[in-house]
Motif scaffolding. Structure first.
Motif, PDB file in Angstrom:
ATOM      1  N   PHE A 166     -20.616   1.175  23.883  1.00 37.10           N
ATOM      2  CA  PHE A 166     -20.729   2.630  24.040  1.00 37.10           C
ATOM      3  C   PHE A 166     -19.639   3.176  24.964  1.00 37.10           C
ATOM      4  O   PHE A 166     -19.091   4.249  24.736  1.00 37.10           O
ATOM      5  CB  PHE A 166     -22.109   3.017  24.572  1.00 37.10           C
ATOM      6  N   GLY A 167     -19.360   2.437  26.008  1.00 34.31           N
ATOM      7  CA  GLY A 167     -18.350   2.892  26.967  1.00 34.31           C
ATOM      8  C   GLY A 167     -16.983   2.984  26.305  1.00 34.31           C
ATOM      9  O   GLY A 167     -16.258   3.967  26.460  1.00 34.31           O
ATOM     10  N   THR A 168     -16.644   1.951  25.559  1.00 33.19           N
ATOM     11  CA  THR A 168     -15.348   1.958  24.874  1.00 33.19           C
ATOM     12  C   THR A 168     -15.296   3.124  23.899  1.00 33.19           C
ATOM     13  O   THR A 168     -14.324   3.878  23.859  1.00 33.19           O
ATOM     14  CB  THR A 168     -15.144   0.630  24.107  1.00 33.19           C
ATOM     15  N   LEU A 169     -16.366   3.239  23.139  1.00 32.85           N
ATOM     16  CA  LEU A 169     -16.427   4.308  22.142  1.00 32.85           C
ATOM     17  C   LEU A 169     -16.295   5.680  22.808  1.00 32.85           C
ATOM     18  O   LEU A 169     -15.566   6.555  22.347  1.00 32.85           O
ATOM     19  CB  LEU A 169     -17.779   4.205  21.426  1.00 32.85           C
ATOM     20  N   PHE A 170     -16.986   5.846  23.935  1.00 36.14           N
ATOM     21  CA  PHE A 170     -16.941   7.142  24.621  1.00 36.14           C
ATOM     22  C   PHE A 170     -15.515   7.506  25.007  1.00 36.14           C
ATOM     23  O   PHE A 170     -15.046   8.614  24.747  1.00 36.14           O
ATOM     24  CB  PHE A 170     -17.837   7.121  25.869  1.00 36.14           C
ATOM     25  N   PHE A 171     -14.804   6.580  25.612  1.00 36.35           N
ATOM     26  CA  PHE A 171     -13.452   6.935  26.069  1.00 36.35           C
ATOM     27  C   PHE A 171     -12.488   7.061  24.891  1.00 36.35           C
ATOM     28  O   PHE A 171     -11.571   7.883  24.923  1.00 36.35           O
ATOM     29  CB  PHE A 171     -12.976   5.956  27.148  1.00 36.35           C
TER      30      PHE A 171
END
Ligand code: PHE
Length: 470
Positions: free
Chosen positions: A312-317
């Motif tokens: 999710f973190g990767t996707l968010f950024f």
């Protein structure tokens, strides 16, 4: 009815594509990075309320006006304004709206690219698992380590500028159009997931209270100006970005309908981002007024704790980078379209020229967080003592140039352009909706912008007045 012009740069393939492109321009760092931190800086609820009022009373009517002028002129904002002023028998002075927009676009892109570079850097941190289990102090340290290193910032800034230039060079329609169709809904989905996480922090209510309970004692005159400036910034108004996109809009499309959709989506994304962030801020004892680093110091904590956080973190950024990308291309499109029209440049040459100039200017923002962090270029002026180059560029563009450009656009659309022309272009007939818009753009919108400007001079106290009402 005037003879219909067509744009030499082509046209969007449908109304839907225009909505995507304009939403792509509107939804960007402004919604996810800037809105939460300026809300935190300016005390929360009262600021949010003024911002929402500005979107409704100022943003929506001006967006309609910009799209309308763009489609009527079908050229870069500079040439559109020249043509429309000539047709209305008005002074050629009005083309300066276009020029001021080009300059504002340059200035905004110069720092926008640096901040988008932070987001790029965070993609790799997220993917590498750097957030796993981190707490408040660690994320702050991680952020300082990035921004205090000019070389790293420079590298990311360069990469983002190359990405932007490359897309503009190819023409707005190819490539990015397809990507945006998938990425925008995805961005939305991930924000909803983050709001879900925020609900479980135990500080959700405190976050909501901070955002939605107006306390006007917390709002300064400058805060009112920042809220209005942000309404322009977040909707990409007052500098010709939406006007140039409007110049590629098919004849049949409804301007009012598309504008409402864009403004609604943009506002929703900003509110979702803020609702996701503030509970995390309070749950981790962070400072709401932490400034430009706010999302970079809160979101990683959430990703570090939630299941699937790396994904999710990767996707968010990644999505944040895309949101910034689709905004950045619209920042230089007015200048590029003008260079193509008036100087016969190829798009590629024009895009590179503009990109390089903006990149150079961006160096001042890169250094604003390290080598020049204590250098306040206009420090001798009251109100500018704490503004680095970055702070100065942001303030001048968002709070002064965009509202001024918007004010002139409103006056032009309401008073200079013949009424028949706007009736004809908006295709609303002469009914209630048209008249409502006409009243707003002639009287209420310019008055509201004027009053906010007056408010900063200290002659009026809008915060105090609104405080009596709410
Ligand atoms: N609206 C964009 C954002 O919110 C920024 C922008 C401003 C883009 C002006 C174009 C023109 O991030």
């Amino acid at each position: 009815m005037a003879e219909r012009r067509s744009s030499i740069h082509g046209q969007w393939s449908s109304k839907f594509v225009f909505i995507l492109a304009a939403t792509g321009s509107a939804v960007g760092l402004g919604n996810i990075w800037k809105f939460p931190y300026i809300t935190g800086d300016n005390g929360g609820g009262a600021f949010v309320l003024v911002y929402l009022l500005c979107i409704a009373v100022i943003g929506v009517p001006i967006m309609m006006a910009e799209v309308m002028l763009g489609r009527r002129g079908r050229q870069s904002p500079i040439n559109t304004m020249t043509t429309l002023a000539r047709e209305a028998g008005a002074s050629p002075f009005w083309k300066w709206i276009g020029w001021m927009g080009v300059i504002a676009g340059f200035l905004i892109l110069s720092y926008y690219s640096v901040i988008a570079g932070w987001a790029l850097a965070y993609v790799f941190r997220a993917a590498g698992g750097a957030f796993t289990g981190v707490g408040g102090e660690e994320v702050q340290r991680m952020f300082s380590r990035l921004v205090s290193d000019p070389e790293r910032l420079l590298a990311w800034h360069t990469l983002f500028m190359v990405m932007t230039t490359a897309v503009v060079a190819r023409g707005v329609r190819s490539g990015l159009e397809k990507a945006v169709r998938i990425l925008m809904p995805l961005l939305f989905a991930i924000l909803v997931i983050l709001v879900g996480y925020a609900m479980n922090t135990g500080h959700f209510e405190q976050g909501l209270r901070f955002l939605f309970r107006p306390d006007f004692s917390q709002l300064s005159a400058d805060g009112v100006l920042i809220a209005m400036g942000h309404a322009f910034f977040t909707l990409s108004l007052g500098m010709g970005a939406i006007m140039v996109y409007g110049s590629y809009l098919p004849e049949k499309a409804s301007i009012a309908g598309t504008t409402f959709t864009i403004a609604l989506l943009d506002t929703l994304v900003a509110i979702l981002a803020a609702v996701a962030i503030f509970p995390i801020v309070f749950a981790n004892g962070l400072e709401p007024g932490a400034g430009p680093g706010l999302i970079f110091q809160t979101m990683p904590i959430a990703f570090g704790q939630m299941p699937g956080g790396i994904l999710f973190g990767t996707l968010f950024f990644v999505l944040l980078v895309f949101a910034a990308w689709t905004s950045a291309i619209s920042l230089i499109e007015p200048a590029v379209a003008w260079l193509v029209e008036n100087h016969g440049y190829r798009r590629l040459t024009a895009a590179i020229l503009v990109g390089v100039l903006s990149w150079c200017l961006g160096l001042l923002t890169v250094f604003s967080f390290n080598l020049l962090e204590n250098f306040m270029p206009l420090g001798f002026l009251a109100g500018f003592q704490d503004k680095t180059f970055f702070g100065l560029f942001d303030y001048l563009t968002a709070n002064i140039m965009l509202p001024l450009g918007g004010l002139l656009i409103a006056i032009f659309a309401g008073w200079v352009l013949q009424r028949e022309a706007s009736v004809d272009e908006l295709r609303l007939g002469d009914g209630l909706l048209y008249r409502g818009w006409y009243y707003l753009i002639r009287y209420l919108t310019p008055l509201a912008v004027g009053l906010v400007f007056l408010d900063v001079t200290g002659l009026l106290d809008i915060g105090g007045l609104l405080g009596l009402l709410f």
